[in-house]
Design a protein around this motif. Sequence first.
Motif, PDB file in Angstrom:
ATOM      1  N   VAL A  66      23.382  10.043  37.339  1.00 61.03           N
ATOM      2  CA  VAL A  66      22.564   9.905  36.125  1.00 61.03           C
ATOM      3  C   VAL A  66      21.135   9.513  36.497  1.00 61.03           C
ATOM      4  O   VAL A  66      20.168  10.051  35.947  1.00 61.03           O
ATOM      5  CB  VAL A  66      23.190   8.870  35.154  1.00 61.03           C
ATOM      6  CG1 VAL A  66      22.206   8.452  34.083  1.00 61.03           C
ATOM      7  CG2 VAL A  66      24.430   9.448  34.521  1.00 61.03           C
ATOM      8  N   GLY A  67      21.001   8.595  37.435  1.00 61.54           N
ATOM      9  CA  GLY A  67      19.667   8.189  37.861  1.00 61.54           C
ATOM     10  C   GLY A  67      18.894   9.342  38.478  1.00 61.54           C
ATOM     11  O   GLY A  67      17.709   9.547  38.179  1.00 61.54           O
ATOM     12  N   ALA A  68      19.549  10.118  39.333  1.00 64.74           N
ATOM     13  CA  ALA A  68      18.888  11.264  39.968  1.00 64.74           C
ATOM     14  C   ALA A  68      18.531  12.323  38.930  1.00 64.74           C
ATOM     15  O   ALA A  68      17.437  12.905  38.961  1.00 64.74           O
ATOM     16  CB  ALA A  68      19.781  11.848  41.044  1.00 64.74           C
ATOM     17  N   TYR A  69      19.441  12.565  37.994  1.00 65.48           N
ATOM     18  CA  TYR A  69      19.205  13.590  36.969  1.00 65.48           C
ATOM     19  C   TYR A  69      18.051  13.195  36.055  1.00 65.48           C
ATOM     20  O   TYR A  69      17.171  14.012  35.769  1.00 65.48           O
ATOM     21  CB  TYR A  69      20.481  13.819  36.166  1.00 65.48           C
ATOM     22  CG  TYR A  69      20.357  14.925  35.153  1.00 65.48           C
ATOM     23  CD1 TYR A  69      20.404  16.250  35.556  1.00 65.48           C
ATOM     24  CD2 TYR A  69      20.206  14.654  33.799  1.00 65.48           C
ATOM     25  CE1 TYR A  69      20.292  17.275  34.639  1.00 65.48           C
ATOM     26  CE2 TYR A  69      20.088  15.672  32.874  1.00 65.48           C
ATOM     27  CZ  TYR A  69      20.128  16.982  33.295  1.00 65.48           C
ATOM     28  OH  TYR A  69      20.007  17.986  32.388  1.00 65.48           O
ATOM     29  N   VAL A  70      18.043  11.942  35.611  1.00 67.90           N
ATOM     30  CA  VAL A  70      16.978  11.485  34.714  1.00 67.90           C
ATOM     31  C   VAL A  70      15.632  11.541  35.425  1.00 67.90           C
ATOM     32  O   VAL A  70      14.631  11.980  34.854  1.00 67.90           O
ATOM     33  CB  VAL A  70      17.276  10.064  34.186  1.00 67.90           C
ATOM     34  CG1 VAL A  70      16.063   9.469  33.505  1.00 67.90           C
ATOM     35  CG2 VAL A  70      18.449  10.098  33.231  1.00 67.90           C
ATOM     36  N   SER A  71      15.594  11.120  36.674  1.00 69.42           N
ATOM     37  CA  SER A  71      14.345  11.164  37.435  1.00 69.42           C
ATOM     38  C   SER A  71      13.853  12.603  37.592  1.00 69.42           C
ATOM     39  O   SER A  71      12.658  12.879  37.435  1.00 69.42           O
ATOM     40  CB  SER A  71      14.550  10.525  38.804  1.00 69.42           C
ATOM     41  OG  SER A  71      13.379  10.584  39.559  1.00 69.42           O
ATOM     42  N   GLY A  72      14.765  13.525  37.869  1.00 68.83           N
ATOM     43  CA  GLY A  72      14.391  14.929  37.993  1.00 68.83           C
ATOM     44  C   GLY A  72      13.907  15.528  36.690  1.00 68.83           C
ATOM     45  O   GLY A  72      12.924  16.278  36.664  1.00 68.83           O
ATOM     46  N   VAL A  73      14.588  15.220  35.594  1.00 71.13           N
ATOM     47  CA  VAL A  73      14.178  15.742  34.287  1.00 71.13           C
ATOM     48  C   VAL A  73      12.815  15.193  33.887  1.00 71.13           C
ATOM     49  O   VAL A  73      11.961  15.926  33.359  1.00 71.13           O
ATOM     50  CB  VAL A  73      15.244  15.407  33.210  1.00 71.13           C
ATOM     51  CG1 VAL A  73      14.713  15.636  31.819  1.00 71.13           C
ATOM     52  CG2 VAL A  73      16.493  16.239  33.446  1.00 71.13           C
ATOM     53  N   MET A  86      11.731   6.942  38.939  1.00 72.06           N
ATOM     54  CA  MET A  86      12.826   6.192  39.558  1.00 72.06           C
ATOM     55  C   MET A  86      13.069   4.880  38.831  1.00 72.06           C
ATOM     56  O   MET A  86      14.217   4.461  38.658  1.00 72.06           O
ATOM     57  CB  MET A  86      12.515   5.915  41.032  1.00 72.06           C
ATOM     58  CG  MET A  86      12.699   7.107  41.923  1.00 72.06           C
ATOM     59  SD  MET A  86      12.533   6.714  43.667  1.00 72.06           S
ATOM     60  CE  MET A  86      10.770   6.515  43.810  1.00 72.06           C
ATOM     61  N   ILE A  87      12.004   4.245  38.406  1.00 75.41           N
ATOM     62  CA  ILE A  87      12.157   2.978  37.678  1.00 75.41           C
ATOM     63  C   ILE A  87      12.816   3.222  36.331  1.00 75.41           C
ATOM     64  O   ILE A  87      13.767   2.522  35.955  1.00 75.41           O
ATOM     65  CB  ILE A  87      10.785   2.291  37.519  1.00 75.41           C
ATOM     66  CG1 ILE A  87      10.238   1.897  38.893  1.00 75.41           C
ATOM     67  CG2 ILE A  87      10.882   1.086  36.602  1.00 75.41           C
ATOM     68  CD1 ILE A  87       8.805   1.443  38.878  1.00 75.41           C
ATOM     69  N   ILE A  88      12.339   4.236  35.606  1.00 76.46           N
ATOM     70  CA  ILE A  88      12.927   4.556  34.301  1.00 76.46           C
ATOM     71  C   ILE A  88      14.381   4.989  34.465  1.00 76.46           C
ATOM     72  O   ILE A  88      15.259   4.571  33.701  1.00 76.46           O
ATOM     73  CB  ILE A  88      12.090   5.646  33.595  1.00 76.46           C
ATOM     74  CG1 ILE A  88      10.686   5.121  33.285  1.00 76.46           C
ATOM     75  CG2 ILE A  88      12.778   6.123  32.324  1.00 76.46           C
ATOM     76  CD1 ILE A  88       9.717   6.187  32.815  1.00 76.46           C
ATOM     77  N   ALA A  89      14.658   5.821  35.473  1.00 78.15           N
ATOM     78  CA  ALA A  89      16.023   6.293  35.704  1.00 78.15           C
ATOM     79  C   ALA A  89      16.943   5.142  36.089  1.00 78.15           C
ATOM     80  O   ALA A  89      18.101   5.102  35.667  1.00 78.15           O
ATOM     81  CB  ALA A  89      16.034   7.355  36.800  1.00 78.15           C
ATOM     82  N   GLY A  90      16.437   4.202  36.868  1.00 78.84           N
ATOM     83  CA  GLY A  90      17.239   3.031  37.217  1.00 78.84           C
ATOM     84  C   GLY A  90      17.578   2.194  36.003  1.00 78.84           C
ATOM     85  O   GLY A  90      18.695   1.685  35.869  1.00 78.84           O
ATOM     86  N   LEU A  91      16.614   2.049  35.106  1.00 78.72           N
ATOM     87  CA  LEU A  91      16.872   1.292  33.876  1.00 78.72           C
ATOM     88  C   LEU A  91      17.893   2.006  32.989  1.00 78.72           C
ATOM     89  O   LEU A  91      18.791   1.371  32.427  1.00 78.72           O
ATOM     90  CB  LEU A  91      15.567   1.063  33.114  1.00 78.72           C
ATOM     91  CG  LEU A  91      14.571   0.121  33.784  1.00 78.72           C
ATOM     92  CD1 LEU A  91      13.239   0.124  33.030  1.00 78.72           C
ATOM     93  CD2 LEU A  91      15.133  -1.282  33.867  1.00 78.72           C
ATOM     94  N   ILE A  92      17.764   3.316  32.876  1.00 78.04           N
ATOM     95  CA  ILE A  92      18.710   4.076  32.049  1.00 78.04           C
ATOM     96  C   ILE A  92      20.108   4.041  32.669  1.00 78.04           C
ATOM     97  O   ILE A  92      21.103   3.856  31.965  1.00 78.04           O
ATOM     98  CB  ILE A  92      18.213   5.516  31.847  1.00 78.04           C
ATOM     99  CG1 ILE A  92      16.975   5.503  30.943  1.00 78.04           C
ATOM    100  CG2 ILE A  92      19.299   6.407  31.259  1.00 78.04           C
ATOM    101  CD1 ILE A  92      16.309   6.834  30.767  1.00 78.04           C
ATOM    102  N   ALA A  93      20.200   4.196  33.982  1.00 76.65           N
ATOM    103  CA  ALA A  93      21.510   4.120  34.644  1.00 76.65           C
ATOM    104  C   ALA A  93      22.095   2.720  34.502  1.00 76.65           C
ATOM    105  O   ALA A  93      23.310   2.560  34.324  1.00 76.65           O
ATOM    106  CB  ALA A  93      21.385   4.501  36.113  1.00 76.65           C
ATOM    107  N   GLY A  94      21.248   1.691  34.561  1.00 80.15           N
ATOM    108  CA  GLY A  94      21.729   0.324  34.367  1.00 80.15           C
ATOM    109  C   GLY A  94      22.246   0.098  32.959  1.00 80.15           C
ATOM    110  O   GLY A  94      23.282  -0.545  32.761  1.00 80.15           O
ATOM    111  N   LEU A  95      21.528   0.623  31.973  1.00 80.30           N
ATOM    112  CA  LEU A  95      22.000   0.502  30.586  1.00 80.30           C
ATOM    113  C   LEU A  95      23.315   1.255  30.386  1.00 80.30           C
ATOM    114  O   LEU A  95      24.216   0.769  29.698  1.00 80.30           O
ATOM    115  CB  LEU A  95      20.936   1.026  29.620  1.00 80.30           C
ATOM    116  CG  LEU A  95      19.691   0.161  29.477  1.00 80.30           C
ATOM    117  CD1 LEU A  95      18.653   0.872  28.618  1.00 80.30           C
ATOM    118  CD2 LEU A  95      20.041  -1.190  28.872  1.00 80.30           C
TER     119      LEU A  95
END
Length: 107
Positions: A66-73, A86-95
Amino acid sequence: MKNKNILIPFLVLIVVGIVLPYVIPNEFYIQSFIFVILYMYWASAWNILGGYAGLFALGNGLYIGVGAYVSGVLFVHFGITPWIGMIIAGLIAGLLSIVVGYPVFRL
């Protein structure tokens, strides 16, 4: 002073990560080093979760994906730099891990 001994490997890793691109200009070796460090991190997380906590969890790859996908999108469709992505994707994966993990760990 036990906590100071824990910081030494992290500091060495940070210094090596900063110096490595200047010492080894070949991108293949740098990328291989990054993957080795990443897999070491994932193995340590699995060791803590499976070994010390006694939990059998195979869903860790979900959060990595999910983190990799969100960062790529974010980069491809919105033009957001990967460093911010990467920061946004990490937060989304954490949530997502909180949303999924809270009910599952109560089983």
